[in-house]
Design an enzyme around this catalytic site. Structure first.
Site, PDB file in Angstrom:
ATOM      1  N   SER A 124       0.840  -1.189   0.000  1.00 52.05           N
ATOM      2  CA  SER A 124       0.000   0.000   0.000  1.00 52.05           C
ATOM      3  C   SER A 124       0.879   1.243   0.000  1.00 52.05           C
ATOM      4  CB  SER A 124      -0.850  -0.017   1.273  1.00 52.05           C
ATOM      5  OG  SER A 124      -1.407   1.252   1.513  1.00 52.05           O
ATOM      6  N   TYR A 148      -1.490  -1.009  10.820  1.00 51.15           N
ATOM      7  CA  TYR A 148      -1.768  -1.581   9.493  1.00 51.15           C
ATOM      8  C   TYR A 148      -0.582  -1.336   8.566  1.00 51.15           C
ATOM      9  CZ  TYR A 148      -3.529  -1.661   4.685  1.00 51.15           C
ATOM     10  OH  TYR A 148      -3.668  -1.885   3.339  1.00 51.15           O
ATOM     11  N   LYS A 152       2.347  -3.942   6.520  1.00 55.94           N
ATOM     12  CA  LYS A 152       2.733  -3.927   5.103  1.00 55.94           C
ATOM     13  C   LYS A 152       4.248  -3.735   4.988  1.00 55.94           C
ATOM     14  CE  LYS A 152      -1.364  -4.419   3.365  1.00 55.94           C
ATOM     15  NZ  LYS A 152      -1.720  -5.737   2.834  1.00 55.94           N
TER      16      LYS A 152
HETATM   17  P1  NAD Z   1     -10.765  -6.988   1.220  1.00 49.50           P
HETATM   18  O1  NAD Z   1     -10.968  -6.968   2.688  1.00 49.50           O
HETATM   19  O2  NAD Z   1     -11.946  -6.773   0.348  1.00 49.50           O
HETATM   20  O3  NAD Z   1     -10.069  -8.359   0.785  1.00 49.50           O
HETATM   21  C1  NAD Z   1      -9.200  -9.087   1.628  1.00 49.50           C
HETATM   22  C2  NAD Z   1      -9.707 -10.512   1.649  1.00 49.50           C
HETATM   23  O4  NAD Z   1      -8.864 -11.305   2.480  1.00 49.50           O
HETATM   24  C3  NAD Z   1     -11.126 -10.626   2.212  1.00 49.50           C
HETATM   25  O5  NAD Z   1     -11.907 -11.381   1.307  1.00 49.50           O
HETATM   26  C4  NAD Z   1     -10.936 -11.343   3.540  1.00 49.50           C
HETATM   27  O6  NAD Z   1     -12.051 -12.135   3.859  1.00 49.50           O
HETATM   28  C5  NAD Z   1      -9.685 -12.155   3.277  1.00 49.50           C
HETATM   29  N1  NAD Z   1      -8.896 -12.502   4.465  1.00 49.50           N
HETATM   30  C6  NAD Z   1      -8.487 -11.679   5.460  1.00 49.50           C
HETATM   31  N2  NAD Z   1      -7.761 -12.366   6.353  1.00 49.50           N
HETATM   32  C7  NAD Z   1      -7.694 -13.650   5.914  1.00 49.50           C
HETATM   33  C8  NAD Z   1      -7.082 -14.841   6.407  1.00 49.50           C
HETATM   34  N3  NAD Z   1      -6.389 -14.847   7.539  1.00 49.50           N
HETATM   35  N4  NAD Z   1      -7.238 -15.977   5.700  1.00 49.50           N
HETATM   36  C9  NAD Z   1      -7.934 -15.996   4.541  1.00 49.50           C
HETATM   37  N5  NAD Z   1      -8.529 -14.907   4.027  1.00 49.50           N
HETATM   38  C10 NAD Z   1      -8.410 -13.747   4.709  1.00 49.50           C
HETATM   39  O7  NAD Z   1      -9.613  -5.939   0.866  1.00 49.50           O
HETATM   40  P2  NAD Z   1      -9.134  -5.406  -0.547  1.00 49.50           P
HETATM   41  O8  NAD Z   1      -9.539  -4.000  -0.661  1.00 49.50           O
HETATM   42  O9  NAD Z   1      -9.506  -6.369  -1.605  1.00 49.50           O
HETATM   43  O10 NAD Z   1      -7.572  -5.419  -0.310  1.00 49.50           O
HETATM   44  C11 NAD Z   1      -6.763  -6.510  -0.710  1.00 49.50           C
HETATM   45  C12 NAD Z   1      -5.368  -6.279  -0.205  1.00 49.50           C
HETATM   46  O11 NAD Z   1      -4.897  -5.045  -0.709  1.00 49.50           O
HETATM   47  C13 NAD Z   1      -5.253  -6.181   1.325  1.00 49.50           C
HETATM   48  O12 NAD Z   1      -4.078  -6.821   1.729  1.00 49.50           O
HETATM   49  C14 NAD Z   1      -5.182  -4.702   1.568  1.00 49.50           C
HETATM   50  O13 NAD Z   1      -4.466  -4.409   2.743  1.00 49.50           O
HETATM   51  C15 NAD Z   1      -4.426  -4.217   0.341  1.00 49.50           C
HETATM   52  N6  NAD Z   1      -4.705  -2.809   0.014  1.00 49.50           N
HETATM   53  C16 NAD Z   1      -6.005  -2.402  -0.174  1.00 49.50           C
HETATM   54  C17 NAD Z   1      -6.280  -1.063  -0.437  1.00 49.50           C
HETATM   55  C18 NAD Z   1      -7.695  -0.574  -0.610  1.00 49.50           C
HETATM   56  O14 NAD Z   1      -7.928   0.618  -0.432  1.00 49.50           O
HETATM   57  N7  NAD Z   1      -8.653  -1.420  -0.969  1.00 49.50           N
HETATM   58  C19 NAD Z   1      -5.220  -0.127  -0.532  1.00 49.50           C
HETATM   59  C20 NAD Z   1      -3.924  -0.589  -0.363  1.00 49.50           C
HETATM   60  C21 NAD Z   1      -3.682  -1.933  -0.095  1.00 49.50           C
HETATM   61  N1  UFG Z   2     -12.815  10.941   3.582  1.00 44.59           N
HETATM   62  C1  UFG Z   2     -13.839  11.770   3.971  1.00 44.59           C
HETATM   63  N2  UFG Z   2     -14.962  11.197   4.493  1.00 44.59           N
HETATM   64  C2  UFG Z   2     -15.105   9.851   4.642  1.00 44.59           C
HETATM   65  C3  UFG Z   2     -14.053   9.008   4.251  1.00 44.59           C
HETATM   66  C4  UFG Z   2     -12.912   9.591   3.723  1.00 44.59           C
HETATM   67  O1  UFG Z   2     -13.745  12.983   3.861  1.00 44.59           O
HETATM   68  O2  UFG Z   2     -16.159   9.408   5.140  1.00 44.59           O
HETATM   69  C5  UFG Z   2     -11.608  11.530   2.980  1.00 44.59           C
HETATM   70  C6  UFG Z   2     -10.359  11.267   3.786  1.00 44.59           C
HETATM   71  O3  UFG Z   2     -10.200  12.250   4.772  1.00 44.59           O
HETATM   72  C7  UFG Z   2      -9.295  11.334   2.691  1.00 44.59           C
HETATM   73  C8  UFG Z   2     -10.010  10.827   1.439  1.00 44.59           C
HETATM   74  O4  UFG Z   2     -11.408  10.940   1.720  1.00 44.59           O
HETATM   75  O5  UFG Z   2      -8.940  12.651   2.486  1.00 44.59           O
HETATM   76  C9  UFG Z   2      -9.691   9.392   1.101  1.00 44.59           C
HETATM   77  O6  UFG Z   2      -9.909   8.598   2.268  1.00 44.59           O
HETATM   78  P1  UFG Z   2      -9.940   7.004   2.218  1.00 44.59           P
HETATM   79  O7  UFG Z   2     -10.192   6.525   3.599  1.00 44.59           O
HETATM   80  O8  UFG Z   2     -10.841   6.549   1.144  1.00 44.59           O
HETATM   81  O9  UFG Z   2      -8.471   6.651   1.730  1.00 44.59           O
HETATM   82  P2  UFG Z   2      -7.063   6.979   2.411  1.00 44.59           P
HETATM   83  O10 UFG Z   2      -6.306   7.756   1.400  1.00 44.59           O
HETATM   84  O11 UFG Z   2      -7.201   7.563   3.744  1.00 44.59           O
HETATM   85  O12 UFG Z   2      -6.540   5.508   2.651  1.00 44.59           O
HETATM   86  C10 UFG Z   2      -6.138   4.691   1.585  1.00 44.59           C
HETATM   87  C11 UFG Z   2      -6.381   3.204   1.907  1.00 44.59           C
HETATM   88  C12 UFG Z   2      -5.507   2.772   3.059  1.00 44.59           C
HETATM   89  C13 UFG Z   2      -4.095   3.162   2.838  1.00 44.59           C
HETATM   90  C14 UFG Z   2      -4.017   4.644   2.552  1.00 44.59           C
HETATM   91  C15 UFG Z   2      -2.623   5.129   2.289  1.00 44.59           C
HETATM   92  O13 UFG Z   2      -7.725   2.984   2.238  1.00 44.59           O
HETATM   93  O14 UFG Z   2      -5.567   1.363   3.146  1.00 44.59           O
HETATM   94  O15 UFG Z   2      -4.798   4.936   1.396  1.00 44.59           O
HETATM   95  O16 UFG Z   2      -2.184   4.669   1.083  1.00 44.59           O
HETATM   96  F1  UFG Z   2      -3.362   2.877   3.935  1.00 44.59           F
END
Ligand code: NAD
Ligand code: UFG
Length: 337
Positions: A124, A148, A152
């Site tokens: 991330s 978190y 990572k």
């Molecule tokens: P998500 O929660 O939708 O998907 C993660 C999946 O992993 C879920 O289906 C959950 O049930 C499964 N899971 C969690 N722990 C587990 C375990 N111990 N065993 C088996 N399955 C397990 O999240 P996502 O948005 O699809 O994110 C996927 C990956 O990308 C995550 O590692 C997340 O940290 C990373 N990531 C996501 C974002 C974002 O904003 N979506 C941003 C940066 C990084």
């Molecule tokens: N925000 C609002 N209202 C809400 C939710 C979010 O104003 O109800 C704003 C936040 O303050 C931020 C922007 O929308 O300015 C984006 O927020 P998100 O929570 O959607 O995303 P972030 O950038 O905070 O976080 C994302 C991922 C994290 C990751 C992070 C840093 O969700 O997993 O980027 O890369 F760690």
């Protein structure tokens, strides 16, 4: 080629399943459904008209994981599984280290046992911590501001160490920026449980009138309209990035970190305005206090992804927000209809 996806039923995992199946890969999915539903995998089958094995299991269950590797001819792994709520990680750090870090250790040990030496890891942009120089580049110093993020950071380091110790190992650390949007069919999308932490699922739940008004967390940031700037990327572009990374890992050994972003930054107010324009749906909002830990801006350099993976995001903000809305409108209760 047969690819194991951990966390296959999740938001990014399910979209990557579609992309891999459409590109002719065989896939095997595992998930414990702690933050997802098996319905997502059925929808993947529906979209692609292809079947694949999926297992309900927790990554930390070494015996059950080993049985999957025994039963399936796995050649590479894409590792999505993990917990991802920043605020929850501050309250429950041990759960996050246990699930994310220990789960990854179990996975890597079983991979070693079965001589699988190729992994794509969901990292991330959070690993850039409080960096203020934009755009964020892969060679910048890392540091995190919450548990978190540290999970990572630690998994990235573990994979770098593993590649140093075993010259036959390939790892690509994909640093996602802000994934939004949904598959164009509207059959799969982001379905967080409870009150959403992230901006887009909050916006779409206001749009379906499940939530009343969007709290905008602060309008006194050092940005043009006072609300924070983020690099929103369509989840289908992100999914294509995983296929490109898999192909790269198949041809190169060693460890590389690669940003997956668009290189463009949008403010919270721009997201609201664009959503209203492209979908014709009002998003009532109010200015709430700042959320702890939010940075003024975060956006990606795209140079390394283009150079190394030959990958570039294609979809713009309007398309992301149209697709996010189609998913929510067709599935007002997500997968739990
Ligand atoms: P998500 O929660 O939708 O998907 C993660 C999946 O992993 C879920 O289906 C959950 O049930 C499964 N899971 C969690 N722990 C587990 C375990 N111990 N065993 C088996 N399955 C397990 O999240 P996502 O948005 O699809 O994110 C996927 C990956 O990308 C995550 O590692 C997340 O940290 C990373 N990531 C996501 C974002 C974002 O904003 N979506 C941003 C940066 C990084
Ligand atoms: N925000 C609002 N209202 C809400 C939710 C979010 O104003 O109800 C704003 C936040 O303050 C931020 C922007 O929308 O300015 C984006 O927020 P998100 O929570 O959607 O995303 P972030 O950038 O905070 O976080 C994302 C991922 C994290 C990751 C992070 C840093 O969700 O997993 O980027 O890369 F760690």
């Amino acid at each position: 080629m047969s690819v194991l996806l951990t966390g296959a039923a999740g938001y990014v995992g399910s979209h990557t399943c579609v992309e891999l199946l459409n590109r002719g890969f065989s896939i095997v999915g595992i998930d414990n459904y702690i933050n997802s539903s098996p319905v997502a995998l059925d929808r993947v089958r529906q979209i692609t008209s292809k079947d694949f094995p999926s297992y309900e299991l927790d990554l930390r269950d070494e015996r059950a994981l080993r049985a999957v590797f025994e039963a399936q001819p796995i050649e590479a792994v894409i590792h999505f599984a993990g917990l991802k709520a920043v605020g929850e990680s501050v309250k429950k750090p041990l759960e996050y280290y246990d699930n994310n870090l220990y789960g990854s250790i179990v996975l890597l040990k079983v991979m070693r046992e079965f001589a699988v030496r190729s992994i794509i890891f969901s990292s991330s942009a959070t690993v850039y911590g409080a960096a203020t120089q934009m755009p964020l580049r892969e060679d910048m110093a890392l540091g995190c501001v919450n548990p978190y993020g540290w999970t990572k950071f630690a998994i990235e380091q573990m994979l770098r160490d593993l590649c140093a110790a075993d010259p036959g190992f390939s790892a690509v650390l994909l640093r996602y920026f802000n994934p939004v949007g949904a598959h164009e069919s509207g059959l799969i999308g982001d379905d967080p449980s409870g009150i959403p932490n992230n901006l887009l699922p909050y916006v779409t739940r206001v749009a379906v009138e499940e939530l009343q008004r969007l709290p905008v967390f602060g309008n006194d940031y050092n940005t043009p309209d006072g609300t924070p700037l983020r690099d929103y990327i369509h989840v289908s572009d992100l999914a294509r990035g995983h296929v490109a990374a898999m192909e790269y890992a198949g041809a190169h050994k060693g460890c590389e970190a690669v940003n997956l972003g668009t290189g463009k930054a949008s403010s919270v107010l721009e997201v609201i305005k664009t959503f209203e324009q492209v979908n014709g749906v009002p998003i009532p909002y109010f200015i709430a206090p700042r959320r702890a830990g939010d940075a003024d801006e975060s956006w990606s350099s795209t140079e390394k992804a283009e150079r190394l993976l030959g990958w570039k995001a294609e979809k713009g903000l309007g398309e992301m927000l149209r697709d996010a809305w189609r998913w929510q409108k067709q599935n007002p209760k997500g997968y739990h209809a």
